[in-house]
Scaffold this active site. Structure first.
Site, mmCIF file in Angstrom:
data_model
loop_
_atom_site.group_PDB
_atom_site.id
_atom_site.type_symbol
_atom_site.label_atom_id
_atom_site.label_comp_id
_atom_site.label_asym_id
_atom_site.label_seq_id
_atom_site.Cartn_x
_atom_site.Cartn_y
_atom_site.Cartn_z
ATOM 1 N N ARG A 106 -22.362 -41.408 -14.635
ATOM 2 C CA ARG A 106 -21.908 -41.258 -13.344
ATOM 3 C C ARG A 106 -20.096 -41.418 -12.906
ATOM 4 O O ARG A 106 -19.998 -42.181 -13.028
ATOM 5 C CB ARG A 106 -23.150 -42.427 -12.498
ATOM 6 C CG ARG A 106 -22.304 -42.757 -10.978
ATOM 7 C CD ARG A 106 -23.545 -43.386 -10.489
ATOM 8 N NE ARG A 106 -25.218 -42.401 -10.135
ATOM 9 C CZ ARG A 106 -26.137 -43.096 -9.383
ATOM 10 N NH1 ARG A 106 -25.674 -43.978 -8.558
ATOM 11 N NH2 ARG A 106 -26.625 -42.286 -9.010
ATOM 12 N N HIS A 133 -26.725 -34.109 -8.689
ATOM 13 C CA HIS A 133 -27.551 -34.987 -9.566
ATOM 14 C C HIS A 133 -28.772 -34.240 -10.102
ATOM 15 O O HIS A 133 -29.529 -34.659 -9.097
ATOM 16 C CB HIS A 133 -27.604 -36.219 -7.993
ATOM 17 C CG HIS A 133 -28.726 -37.379 -7.995
ATOM 18 N ND1 HIS A 133 -27.946 -37.746 -9.589
ATOM 19 C CD2 HIS A 133 -28.156 -38.213 -7.240
ATOM 20 C CE1 HIS A 133 -28.859 -38.762 -9.883
ATOM 21 N NE2 HIS A 133 -29.149 -39.188 -8.120
ATOM 22 N N GLN A 136 -32.091 -36.439 -10.437
ATOM 23 C CA GLN A 136 -32.714 -36.446 -8.814
ATOM 24 C C GLN A 136 -33.282 -35.606 -9.122
ATOM 25 O O GLN A 136 -34.573 -36.193 -8.225
ATOM 26 C CB GLN A 136 -31.588 -37.027 -7.749
ATOM 27 C CG GLN A 136 -32.331 -37.280 -6.736
ATOM 28 C CD GLN A 136 -32.843 -38.437 -7.077
ATOM 29 O OE1 GLN A 136 -32.457 -39.143 -6.577
ATOM 30 N NE2 GLN A 136 -34.674 -38.338 -6.304
ATOM 31 N N ASP A 223 -30.435 -36.734 3.158
ATOM 32 C CA ASP A 223 -30.135 -38.208 2.527
ATOM 33 C C ASP A 223 -29.113 -38.138 3.099
ATOM 34 O O ASP A 223 -28.733 -37.642 4.424
ATOM 35 C CB ASP A 223 -29.204 -37.147 0.886
ATOM 36 C CG ASP A 223 -28.734 -37.951 0.380
ATOM 37 O OD1 ASP A 223 -28.505 -39.044 -0.199
ATOM 38 O OD2 ASP A 223 -27.865 -37.608 -0.650
ATOM 39 N N CYS A 262 -33.690 -39.325 -2.297
ATOM 40 C CA CYS A 262 -33.014 -39.200 -2.860
ATOM 41 C C CYS A 262 -33.004 -41.343 -2.955
ATOM 42 O O CYS A 262 -33.060 -41.804 -4.442
ATOM 43 C CB CYS A 262 -32.406 -38.809 -3.422
ATOM 44 S SG CYS A 262 -30.778 -39.823 -2.503
ATOM 45 N N ARG A 290 -37.775 -41.292 -10.765
ATOM 46 C CA ARG A 290 -37.386 -41.046 -12.153
ATOM 47 C C ARG A 290 -36.641 -41.697 -13.596
ATOM 48 O O ARG A 290 -36.097 -40.930 -14.718
ATOM 49 C CB ARG A 290 -36.135 -42.383 -11.463
ATOM 50 C CG ARG A 290 -35.656 -41.565 -10.180
ATOM 51 C CD ARG A 290 -34.347 -40.384 -10.282
ATOM 52 N NE ARG A 290 -33.367 -39.708 -10.642
ATOM 53 C CZ ARG A 290 -32.111 -40.965 -10.804
ATOM 54 N NH1 ARG A 290 -31.999 -41.306 -9.616
ATOM 55 N NH2 ARG A 290 -30.704 -40.708 -11.515
HETATM 56 N N1 CP Z 1 -31.454 -41.574 -6.574
HETATM 57 C C1 CP Z 1 -30.348 -42.052 -6.986
HETATM 58 O O1 CP Z 1 -29.807 -41.785 -7.292
HETATM 59 O O2 CP Z 1 -29.724 -43.990 -6.485
HETATM 60 P P1 CP Z 1 -28.465 -44.477 -6.768
HETATM 61 O O3 CP Z 1 -27.493 -44.536 -6.388
HETATM 62 O O4 CP Z 1 -28.852 -46.195 -6.697
HETATM 63 O O5 CP Z 1 -28.764 -44.697 -8.403
HETATM 64 N N1 NVA Z 2 -24.962 -38.331 -2.232
HETATM 65 C C1 NVA Z 2 -25.279 -39.276 -2.379
HETATM 66 C C2 NVA Z 2 -27.186 -39.702 -3.398
HETATM 67 C C3 NVA Z 2 -27.112 -40.735 -3.923
HETATM 68 C C4 NVA Z 2 -28.093 -41.544 -4.775
HETATM 69 C C5 NVA Z 2 -24.308 -39.963 -3.154
HETATM 70 O O1 NVA Z 2 -23.679 -39.184 -3.686
HETATM 71 O O2 NVA Z 2 -23.732 -40.750 -2.918
#
Ligand code: CP
Ligand code: NVA
Length: 304
Positions: A106, A133, A136, A223, A262, A290
């Site tokens: 990540r 992502h 997701q 989101d 998400c 997930r």
């Molecule tokens: N939706 C998602 O990726 O959640 P987290 O940021 O908690 O991993």
């Molecule tokens: N768009 C959000 C998604 C988190 C899972 C971010 O990037 O923070």
């Protein structure tokens, strides 16, 4: 379930058949798990997880998934590694490839994933970047398939920020033949090149009108307005109240429409409590999925 790609960084690496096959395998793994069937398909395999950003769902679902498949996951925040002291991504990728079987990262800058992918001999999975992502969206389309039984021809309305999750959802729509109508303020549209390439495969509409997007939609998605890489509080003014998913939006959608997010969510900002906690919301199934989709993905990438 076989897939050709070495890595999953955006979703664009998958064919439509592979994307739909992963979703079907995820549904099968979920059913098996509920019946107590849990095959050790990744026995003795290790996943390295690197987190430059916080996470609840991604971390716990990947770690639990590896455990359920008989494997193991190592969690590294970026400060735990020598990356924080300037070791190159190239050397890190080569080193991790000698110990473990897969990397999930990540990151902020998506090009870091491209570099990891280029220099590792093991699969690399994007666990969220500023741009995409994909994990997701596997879970989202699994949830849609569970509820609607089909994906092709459905209308998905995205309302809010045209962000990383939105970019991946556009690829998901293109791979499944769903249509998307995306309502964002003018300066918050999704990535132009993602839209352009996907418009060759399905109907992707961009609008600034959330009511137009929501009309007769089968799925309503939003989101946060403040992604981890984009937390300027001034952003809020650009979205509220027009781009909030509330009862009015759900009333315009198809009467059997489902709501997805998400998570994490900011109640009363991008979505009201009445919607996210209401009967049309499937956000907890989405979060659970997930786990199942990532297990299917890990098995496919590791040829298990
Ligand atoms: N939706 C998602 O990726 O959640 P987290 O940021 O908690 O991993
Ligand atoms: N768009 C959000 C998604 C988190 C899972 C971010 O990037 O923070």
């Amino acid at each position: 379930m076989k897939i050709k790609t070495k890595d999953l960084l955006t979703l664009a690496e998958l064919t439509s058949k592979e994307f739909l096959g992963l979703i079907d395998h995820s549904i099968k793994l979920k059913k098996e798990l509920k019946k107590g069937v849990n095959k050790p398909l990744l026995k003795n395999k290790t996943l390295t997880m690197i987190f430059q950003k916080p996470s609840t769902r991604t971390r716990v679902s990947f770690e639990t998934g590896m455990y359920q498949l008989g494997g193991h996951a190592i969690n590294l925040s970026s400060n735990d590694t020598q990356l924080s002291r300037g070791e190159s991504v190239e050397d890190t990728a080569k080193t991790l490839s000698r110990y473990t079987d897969c990397i999930m990262a990540r990151v902020y800058d998506h090009t870091l994933l491209d570099k990891l992918s280029e220099h590792s001999t093991i699969p690399v999975i994007n666990g969220l970047s500023d741009s995409f992502h994909p994990c997701q969206i596997l879970a989202d389309f699994m949830t849609i398939k569970e509820q609607k039984k089909t994906l092709k021809g459905l209308k998905i309305a995205w309302i809010g920020d045209g962000n990383n999750v939105c970019n991946s959802m556009i690829y998901g729509a293109a791979l499944s033949g769903a249509q998307m109508s995306i309502a964002t303020p003018k300066d918050f549209q999704p990535d132009k090149s993602v839209v352009k390439v996907s418009q060759n495969l399905t109907d992707i509409e961009l609008t600034t009108d959330p009511l137009k997007a929501a009309k007769n939609a089968d799925v309503i998605v939003t989101d946060t307005y403040s992604s981890i890489h984009n937390v300027d509080p001034k952003r809020m003014k650009k979205f509220l109240p027009k781009y909030q998913v509330n009862d009015k939006i759900m009333d315009i959608a198809d009467k059997n429409a489902i709501f997805l997010h998400c998570l994490p969510a900011k109640r009363e900002q991008e979505v009201t409590s009445s919607v996210i906690d209401g009967s049309q919301s499937f956000v907890w199934d989405e979060a659970e999925n997930r786990l199942h989709t990532q297990k299917a993905l890990l098995c496919a990438l590791l040829h298990a």
